[in-house]
Design an enzyme around this catalytic site. Structure first.
Site, PDB file in Angstrom:
ATOM      1  N   ASN A 248      40.084  34.913  35.553  1.00  0.00           N
ATOM      2  CA  ASN A 248      40.828  35.687  36.561  1.00  0.00           C
ATOM      3  C   ASN A 248      41.831  36.656  35.929  1.00  0.00           C
ATOM      4  O   ASN A 248      42.850  36.977  36.527  1.00  0.00           O
ATOM      5  CB  ASN A 248      41.511  34.760  37.575  1.00  0.00           C
ATOM      6  CG  ASN A 248      42.569  33.887  36.905  1.00  0.00           C
ATOM      7  OD1 ASN A 248      42.601  33.777  35.674  1.00  0.00           O
ATOM      8  ND2 ASN A 248      43.414  33.273  37.695  1.00  0.00           N
TER       9      ASN A 248
ATOM     10  N   GLU B  29      43.881   7.004  22.740  1.00  0.00           N
ATOM     11  CA  GLU B  29      44.585   7.647  21.632  1.00  0.00           C
ATOM     12  C   GLU B  29      45.583   6.611  21.133  1.00  0.00           C
ATOM     13  O   GLU B  29      46.626   6.395  21.746  1.00  0.00           O
ATOM     14  CB  GLU B  29      45.317   8.908  22.100  1.00  0.00           C
ATOM     15  CG  GLU B  29      45.816   9.696  20.892  1.00  0.00           C
ATOM     16  CD  GLU B  29      47.030  10.582  21.170  1.00  0.00           C
ATOM     17  OE1 GLU B  29      47.191  11.573  20.457  1.00  0.00           O
ATOM     18  OE2 GLU B  29      47.814  10.269  22.084  1.00  0.00           O
TER      19      GLU B  29
ATOM     20  N   ASP C 104      42.053  13.871  30.909  1.00  0.00           N
ATOM     21  CA  ASP C 104      43.104  13.353  30.050  1.00  0.00           C
ATOM     22  C   ASP C 104      44.062  12.563  30.932  1.00  0.00           C
ATOM     23  O   ASP C 104      44.503  13.066  31.971  1.00  0.00           O
ATOM     24  CB  ASP C 104      43.842  14.540  29.404  1.00  0.00           C
ATOM     25  CG  ASP C 104      44.193  14.275  27.967  1.00  0.00           C
ATOM     26  OD1 ASP C 104      44.829  13.240  27.723  1.00  0.00           O
ATOM     27  OD2 ASP C 104      43.833  15.092  27.106  1.00  0.00           O
TER      28      ASP C 104
ATOM     29  N   HIS D 281      43.168  19.242  19.590  1.00  0.00           N
ATOM     30  CA  HIS D 281      44.204  20.251  19.885  1.00  0.00           C
ATOM     31  C   HIS D 281      45.531  19.958  19.203  1.00  0.00           C
ATOM     32  O   HIS D 281      46.484  20.714  19.376  1.00  0.00           O
ATOM     33  CB  HIS D 281      44.397  20.303  21.403  1.00  0.00           C
ATOM     34  CG  HIS D 281      44.918  18.993  21.919  1.00  0.00           C
ATOM     35  ND1 HIS D 281      44.143  17.855  21.973  1.00  0.00           N
ATOM     36  CD2 HIS D 281      46.141  18.620  22.358  1.00  0.00           C
ATOM     37  CE1 HIS D 281      44.860  16.846  22.427  1.00  0.00           C
ATOM     38  NE2 HIS D 281      46.082  17.284  22.670  1.00  0.00           N
ATOM     39  N   ASP D 282      45.626  18.838  18.479  1.00  0.00           N
ATOM     40  CA  ASP D 282      46.872  18.478  17.789  1.00  0.00           C
ATOM     41  C   ASP D 282      46.785  18.701  16.286  1.00  0.00           C
ATOM     42  O   ASP D 282      47.718  18.351  15.560  1.00  0.00           O
ATOM     43  CB  ASP D 282      47.195  16.987  18.018  1.00  0.00           C
ATOM     44  CG  ASP D 282      47.574  16.681  19.448  1.00  0.00           C
ATOM     45  OD1 ASP D 282      48.076  17.594  20.136  1.00  0.00           O
ATOM     46  OD2 ASP D 282      47.364  15.535  19.879  1.00  0.00           O
TER      47      ASP D 282
END
Ligand code: NOJ
Length: 563
Positions: A23, A257, A98, A332-333
């Site tokens: 968008n 995790e 998540d 992503h860490d």
């Protein structure tokens, strides 16, 4: 035969903010993910894990949830999410979310109410403590640095507790009402059709209830919260109840995790009646730094032997517990694996990316691919701290300066380890915004998209992307999938020091994986038979000897009729 429905899966992690914008606002969104489902499918992926898409002020990029049952408008609507579930299902892809339940955002209405009113029923959903000496209740240091206690504005001597950023107050799992509210929320998502969850920071939910200070472990006089607020006695009771009240009822898949788990705890976590379906193998995730949380303190010397021993041991301990691991090179860490594990930049090549992919893909457990890993994306060097978004990078930078590091050294450390390395937008093509968006992306694009992008790699039979597609095919190959999923694991500990190798065996079938993690070639004896299933770089094979060139890899498949 696989015993659990998720054991044959190949999982793809989508970091929604950086995957595909639809968008024109420079932020990835759910319709963007839908538009790329066929691409994801082409990797042999059967399950997608989406990092948080719940309503959030984005202090920690979605890991600070302000409303568990709302989709953040930046990502779309609940209807978009339902469409995603349906479109994924058409392609035999399951979606896992998540689940962030150690803490909420400070903007969550529970916390806002708790802050506004000391008598609020929601005060006991969080951890508030009062002291009379003008000091914080104890000396615990949060994961992102600084005290875990934040003063409550307008209330002298009252503090609230946060393991991560101060905008992420921890929930009080000791309170049964809070637990019930969390279970109801989880079941709401399961009713909607999600297949399960990646469960964030879950070993932090139990704290030592003495709330006592402990000897400082650094010059700041503080001691890491992991010593008093992670994997503490009693966490199992919470996790058992969580599982019984939610996941079990839906046969959901869960991936914990769970940093810092001792081998002796694996049985309870992922054994037959474990709290989770699997936990991530983080055994070598922080191998390149001295301290995983305060990584500005410097690089560690590591060798391929350290690396292989780490995951050999993790695999053996998990097998002894009859459990499963989620195998990861990236998320992503973490920085990009090519930049992290290949130390000499001239070898950070597509070939090395393929070799690394080969290394982890055939381990027992479920392979997780982080977006962009499959095209060999690399770290991206920034010139100033102002170019970083990630809260933990900025905190580490500031702590490094306070600790006497020069701004150059602090910036170097952040460039090497920052979570923003993995958060640059997906490189779909080589255009200015990488095909990710037609507006300025929320985080600058990587600078190497000219050679490293999906469009170019789709047309190159030697590309990293094509290789990952081939890995996906082999994983699901009727002949080899049973070996990959259920075969025994046999680490090859006596190979040369630069070679990571292991075998998987099921009945008469043997799969051999060899990866030379070095710029130098390696030679060794190996009595091998069977055909080459995958090869990366130059590998010379005779009946008794193997010679592997720099960053080469090979997968051999041996069937009984081949002797
Ligand atoms: C682990 C997540 O992966 C990370 O991104 C986040 O910052 C912390 N947990 C806190 O939720």
């Amino acid at each position: 035969m696989a015993t659990k429905w998720w054991q044959n899966d190949v999982v793809y992690q989508v970091y929604p903010r950086s995957f595909q914008d639809s968008n024109h606002d420079g932020i990835g969104d759910i319709p963007g993910i839908i538009s790329r489902l066929d691409y994801i499918k082409s990797l042999g992926v059967t399950m997608i894990w989406i990092s948080p898409i719940n309503k959030s002020p984005m202090v920690d990029m979605g890991y600070d949830i302000a409303d568990y049952q709302a989709i953040d408008p930046q990502f779309g609507t609940l209807d978009d999410f339902k469409t995603l579930l349906a479109e994924a299902k058409k392609r035999d892809i399951k979606i896992i979310m998540d689940l962030v339940v150690n803490h909420t955002s400070d903007q969550h209405e529970w916390f806002q109410d708790a802050l506004a009113n000391p008598d609020s029923p929601y005060r006991d959903f969080y951890i508030f403590k009062k002291t009379n000496n003008g000091e914080a209740p104890n000396n615990w240091r949060g994961i992102f640095g600084g005290s875990t206690w934040e003063p409550v504005p307008g209330e002298d001597g009252t503090y609230y507790f946060h393991t991560f950023a101060k905008q992420q107050p921890d929930l009080n799992w000791e309170n049964p009402k809070l637990r019930r509210a969390i279970y109801d929320m989880i079941n709401w998502w399961l009713e909607l059709g999600v297949a399960g969850f990646r469960v964030d920071a879950i070993t932090h939910i139990k704290k030592d209830l003495d709330w006592a200070s402990i000897p400082a472990d650094d010059v700041d006089g503080l001691a890491s919260v992991v010593k008093k607020g992670r994997n503490r006695p009693g966490v199992g009771e919470f996790l058992t109840e969580l599982k019984q009240e939610t996941f079990d009822k839906y046969d959901a898949v869960t991936v914990g995790e769970a940093y810092g788990l001792a081998d002796s705890e694996l049985e309870k976590f992922v054994g037959k009646d474990g709290y989770f379906s699997m936990v991530f193998d983080f055994s070598y995730m922080n191998i390149e730094v001295k301290n995983g949380d305060e990584w500005y303190r410097g690089r560690a010397d590591w060798t391929p032997v350290d690396l292989r021993n780490a995951f050999f041991n993790a695999q053996e301990a998990t097998a002894a517990a009859h459990g499963s691991l989620a195998n990861v090179l990236e998320n992503h860490d973490q920085p990009r694996v090519l930049s992290k594990l290949v130390t000499d930049p001239q070898y950070q090549t597509p070939q090395a990316a393929k070799a690394l992919g080969t290394m982890y893909y055939f381990l027992p457990g479920v392979p997780f691919i982080y977006q962009g890993q499959e095209i060999g994306m690399k770290n991206f060097e920034r010139k100033s701290i102002d170019e970083f978004n990630d809260v933990s990078s900025i905190n580490n930078y500031e702590t490094a300066l306070q600790d006497g590091y020069s701004s150059e050294d602090a910036l170097l450390a952040v460039n090497q380890k920052s979570r923003d390395n993995a958060r640059t937008p997906m490189q779909w093509d080589d255009s200015e915004c990488g095909g990710f968006s037609d507006a300025t992306p929320w985080l600058a694009m990587g600078t190497d998209r000219e050679g490293i992008n999906v469009a170019a790699e789709e047309n190159d039979s030697q590309s990293v992307l094509n290789y990952y597609q081939a890995l996906g095919e082999l994983h699901h190959d009727a002949e080899w999938e049973p070996v990959i999923v259920n075969g025994d694991f046999q680490p090859m500990r006596s190979l040369p020091e630069t070679v990571v190798g292991y075998q998987r065996r099921l009945g008469q079938k043997v799969l051999t994986v060899l990866v030379n993690l070095s710029p130098k070639s390696a030679r060794f004896s190996l009595v091998q038979t069977g055909g080459v299933l995958e090869q990366v770089g130059e590998v010379q094979l005779t009946k008794q000897r193997v010679k592997m060139s720099a960053y080469s890899a090979i997968v051999l498949g041996n069937k009984p009729e081949e002797g």
